[in-house]
Design a protein around this motif. Structure first.
Motif, short mmCIF file in Angstrom:
data_model
loop_
_atom_site.label_atom_id
_atom_site.label_comp_id
_atom_site.label_asym_id
_atom_site.label_seq_id
_atom_site.Cartn_x
_atom_site.Cartn_y
_atom_site.Cartn_z
N SER A 184 0.84 -1.21 0.00
CA SER A 184 0.00 0.00 0.00
C SER A 184 0.87 1.25 0.00
O SER A 184 0.57 2.23 -0.71
CB SER A 184 -0.93 0.00 1.22
OG SER A 184 -0.20 0.02 2.43
N TYR A 185 1.95 1.23 0.80
CA TYR A 185 2.83 2.40 0.85
C TYR A 185 3.51 2.61 -0.50
O TYR A 185 3.58 3.75 -0.99
CB TYR A 185 3.88 2.20 1.94
CG TYR A 185 4.75 3.42 2.18
CD1 TYR A 185 4.37 4.37 3.13
CD2 TYR A 185 5.93 3.63 1.48
CE1 TYR A 185 5.14 5.50 3.36
CE2 TYR A 185 6.71 4.75 1.70
CZ TYR A 185 6.31 5.69 2.65
OH TYR A 185 7.08 6.81 2.86
N ALA A 186 3.98 1.55 -1.11
CA ALA A 186 4.67 1.66 -2.40
C ALA A 186 3.73 2.13 -3.50
O ALA A 186 4.11 2.95 -4.35
CB ALA A 186 5.28 0.32 -2.78
N ALA A 187 2.50 1.65 -3.48
CA ALA A 187 1.53 2.07 -4.48
C ALA A 187 1.15 3.54 -4.30
O ALA A 187 1.06 4.30 -5.28
CB ALA A 187 0.29 1.19 -4.40
N GLN A 188 0.98 3.96 -3.06
CA GLN A 188 0.56 5.33 -2.78
C GLN A 188 1.68 6.35 -3.02
O GLN A 188 1.43 7.44 -3.54
CB GLN A 188 0.07 5.44 -1.33
CG GLN A 188 -1.25 4.73 -1.07
CD GLN A 188 -1.57 4.65 0.41
OE1 GLN A 188 -0.68 4.72 1.26
NE2 GLN A 188 -2.85 4.49 0.74
N HIS A 189 2.90 6.01 -2.61
CA HIS A 189 3.98 6.99 -2.61
C HIS A 189 4.95 6.85 -3.78
O HIS A 189 5.68 7.80 -4.09
CB HIS A 189 4.77 6.90 -1.30
CG HIS A 189 3.98 7.32 -0.10
ND1 HIS A 189 3.90 8.62 0.34
CD2 HIS A 189 3.21 6.59 0.76
CE1 HIS A 189 3.13 8.69 1.42
NE2 HIS A 189 2.71 7.47 1.69
N TYR A 190 4.97 5.70 -4.43
CA TYR A 190 5.94 5.49 -5.52
C TYR A 190 5.29 5.07 -6.83
O TYR A 190 5.99 4.82 -7.80
CB TYR A 190 6.98 4.45 -5.09
CG TYR A 190 7.96 5.02 -4.07
CD1 TYR A 190 9.19 5.55 -4.47
CD2 TYR A 190 7.65 5.04 -2.72
CE1 TYR A 190 10.07 6.09 -3.55
CE2 TYR A 190 8.52 5.58 -1.78
CZ TYR A 190 9.73 6.11 -2.20
OH TYR A 190 10.60 6.65 -1.29
N GLY A 191 3.98 4.99 -6.87
CA GLY A 191 3.27 4.75 -8.12
C GLY A 191 3.54 3.42 -8.78
O GLY A 191 3.54 3.33 -10.01
N VAL A 192 3.77 2.37 -7.98
CA VAL A 192 4.06 1.07 -8.56
C VAL A 192 2.84 0.16 -8.45
O VAL A 192 1.97 0.33 -7.59
CB VAL A 192 5.27 0.40 -7.88
CG1 VAL A 192 6.52 1.24 -8.08
CG2 VAL A 192 5.01 0.18 -6.39
N GLU A 193 2.79 -0.83 -9.34
CA GLU A 193 1.77 -1.87 -9.27
C GLU A 193 2.30 -2.99 -8.39
O GLU A 193 3.46 -3.39 -8.52
CB GLU A 193 1.47 -2.41 -10.67
CG GLU A 193 0.47 -3.55 -10.70
CD GLU A 193 0.36 -4.18 -12.07
OE1 GLU A 193 -0.23 -5.27 -12.18
OE2 GLU A 193 0.90 -3.59 -13.05
N CYS A 194 1.47 -3.49 -7.49
CA CYS A 194 1.96 -4.43 -6.47
C CYS A 194 1.17 -5.73 -6.47
O CYS A 194 -0.05 -5.74 -6.64
CB CYS A 194 1.88 -3.79 -5.09
SG CYS A 194 2.82 -2.26 -4.90
N VAL A 195 1.91 -6.81 -6.23
CA VAL A 195 1.32 -8.13 -6.03
C VAL A 195 1.85 -8.66 -4.70
O VAL A 195 3.06 -8.64 -4.46
CB VAL A 195 1.68 -9.09 -7.17
CG1 VAL A 195 1.17 -10.51 -6.86
CG2 VAL A 195 1.10 -8.60 -8.50
N GLY A 196 0.97 -9.12 -3.85
CA GLY A 196 1.37 -9.70 -2.58
C GLY A 196 0.92 -11.13 -2.47
O GLY A 196 -0.11 -11.51 -3.05
N VAL A 197 1.68 -11.94 -1.75
CA VAL A 197 1.26 -13.31 -1.44
C VAL A 197 1.35 -13.51 0.06
O VAL A 197 2.23 -12.97 0.73
CB VAL A 197 2.12 -14.37 -2.17
CG1 VAL A 197 1.92 -14.28 -3.67
CG2 VAL A 197 3.59 -14.26 -1.81
N THR A 198 0.40 -14.27 0.60
CA THR A 198 0.33 -14.51 2.04
C THR A 198 -0.24 -15.90 2.28
O THR A 198 -0.90 -16.46 1.40
CB THR A 198 -0.54 -13.45 2.74
OG1 THR A 198 -0.62 -13.75 4.14
CG2 THR A 198 -1.95 -13.42 2.17
#
Length: 383
Positions: A184-198
């Motif tokens: 969420s931080y990277a998407a909000q502040h650095y404009g990147v598309e993110c994929v997470g696994v848990t």
């Protein structure tokens, strides 16, 4: 009965025979039934024999039962770990546990979701009360001048983003994404598309609920099934669940998923000695199948796959982080007392403060490793 007669009757009850642990604890500056915050207050004499016979497991379990107390558990553990009192654990017990870890893959695919179900799925409201607003369940970065837990965690997230050199348009994979703090931080502040696994259903549900409008997708899956390409990969506080039998596999997966010239940031707690067993109490009650890596094991796992670009140790900051979590836990415990009960309270308090003491004693570390995908001609390629 007169006062003198009463004193004579009570004397045998009040007297306590000296025990081997008296001498051992004295070497760490700890007294049994002393008056300092780090002194052990004994409520049941037989607990000393159980502690001596069963080491860490006996120490933790007798505390959970209320057999002893320490006002400042963090100080108690810092002292006994600095004095290396773990040597009192009978060697054959650790030998058997080490042998088991080498014979059995405790972090196999079919065991991968156990830690999610038993630890991370305790309840999102519980973790929300203990953690910072972004729900970061890993070490904060206090040395950047942070004064609050929230500031320390945002400083850590920004540190990771800057180390990875994130830029708009990049794709970031977060292996073990927790409650989505980094993505969420990277998407909000650095404009990147993110994929997470848990491996936690509760974490996945939380991310879907909290960040529906951000370019984030999160998947409930084991890391070994990943097979997509990304510009950058991060793994924060997940490698402790991988196990030494799977370290190489993890690095192969990262290699497989990195684009050319991609970067991997690995944020993990680490142990000082390669051949040492997982703390049995932590494994049984907090992180099932967990195993801290050593620096040598991480280096071996990346050999001929990835290049180590940087290694950053700020383990002492985890002490501060754990103490902040403990403060939040104590402040909000009344909300959860009926749900979890007194035994859980003592278990969780022991977990947070014993770990704070361990980091303070430099018994365990916190590392950020930076790897690049720049190895050419390696003979051990990803299958």
């Amino acid at each position: 009965m007169g006062s003198n007669q009463q004193d004579i009757v009570e004397a045998p009850v009040l007297a306590r025979r000296r025990h081997l642990l008296d001498e051992a604890l004295a070497g760490a500056g700890v007294r049994i039934n002393g008056d300092r915050p780090w002194d052990l207050q004994l409520h049941r004499e037989e607990a000393l024999d159980e502690i001596l016979a069963r080491g860490s497991l006996g120490l933790g379990e007798t505390y959970m039962l209320g057999d002893w107390d320490v006002q400042a558990l963090d100080q108690f553990f810092c002292r006994i770990l600095r004095a290396d009192l773990t040597r009192l654990v009978r060697p054959w017990r650790n030998a058997l546990r080490l042998l088991r870890s080498y014979v059995v893959n405790l972090q196999s695919r079919h065991r991968a979701f156990e830690v999610g179900e038993r630890h991370y799925d305790l309840g999102n409201d519980f973790y929300q009360a203990m953690l910072d607003p972004r729900m970061v369940y890993s070490c904060g970065y206090w040395r950047a001048g942070a004064e609050t837990l929230e500031q320390a965690q945002e400083a850590k997230l920004d540190l990771i983003c800057r180390k990875l050199g994130l830029e708009p348009g990049m794709r970031l994979l977060d292996i073990g994404c927790g409650w989505g703090s980094l993505v969420s931080y990277a998407a909000q502040h650095y404009g990147v598309e993110c994929v997470g696994v848990t491996v936690s259903r509760e974490q996945q549900a939380w991310i879907h609920q909290q960040y529906p409008d951000l370019p984030i997708s999160v998947h409930l899956q084991d890391y070994r099934s990943l097979d997509l390409k990304f510009d950058r990969i991060a793994s924060v506080g997940m490698f402790e669940h991988v196990g030494h039998r799977n370290h190489r596999t993890f690095m192969k997966v990262a290699k497989r998923c990195l684009k050319p010239d991609g970067l991997l940031l690995l944020h993990t707690i680490g142990k000082n000695q390669r051949h040492s067993a997982t703390d049995p109490w932590i494994e049984r009650y907090i992180f099932p199948n967990g195993e801290l890596p050593s620096a040598g094991q991480i280096g071996d796992a990346a050999d001929r796959l990835l290049v180590t670009e940087d290694l950053h140790n700020f383990g002492s900051d985890y002490d501060h982080t754990l103490m902040a979590w403990h403060t939040n836990f104590e402040q909000h415990w009344d909300q959860f007392a009926d749900r979890y009960g007194q035994r859980f309270y003592r278990m969780w308090r022991y977990y947070l403060l014993s770990c704070a003491g361990a980091f303070r004693a430099r018994h365990i570390q916190l590392w950020q490793w930076m790897f690049s995908d720049r190895v050419e001609g390696g003979v051990d390629r990803v299958s």
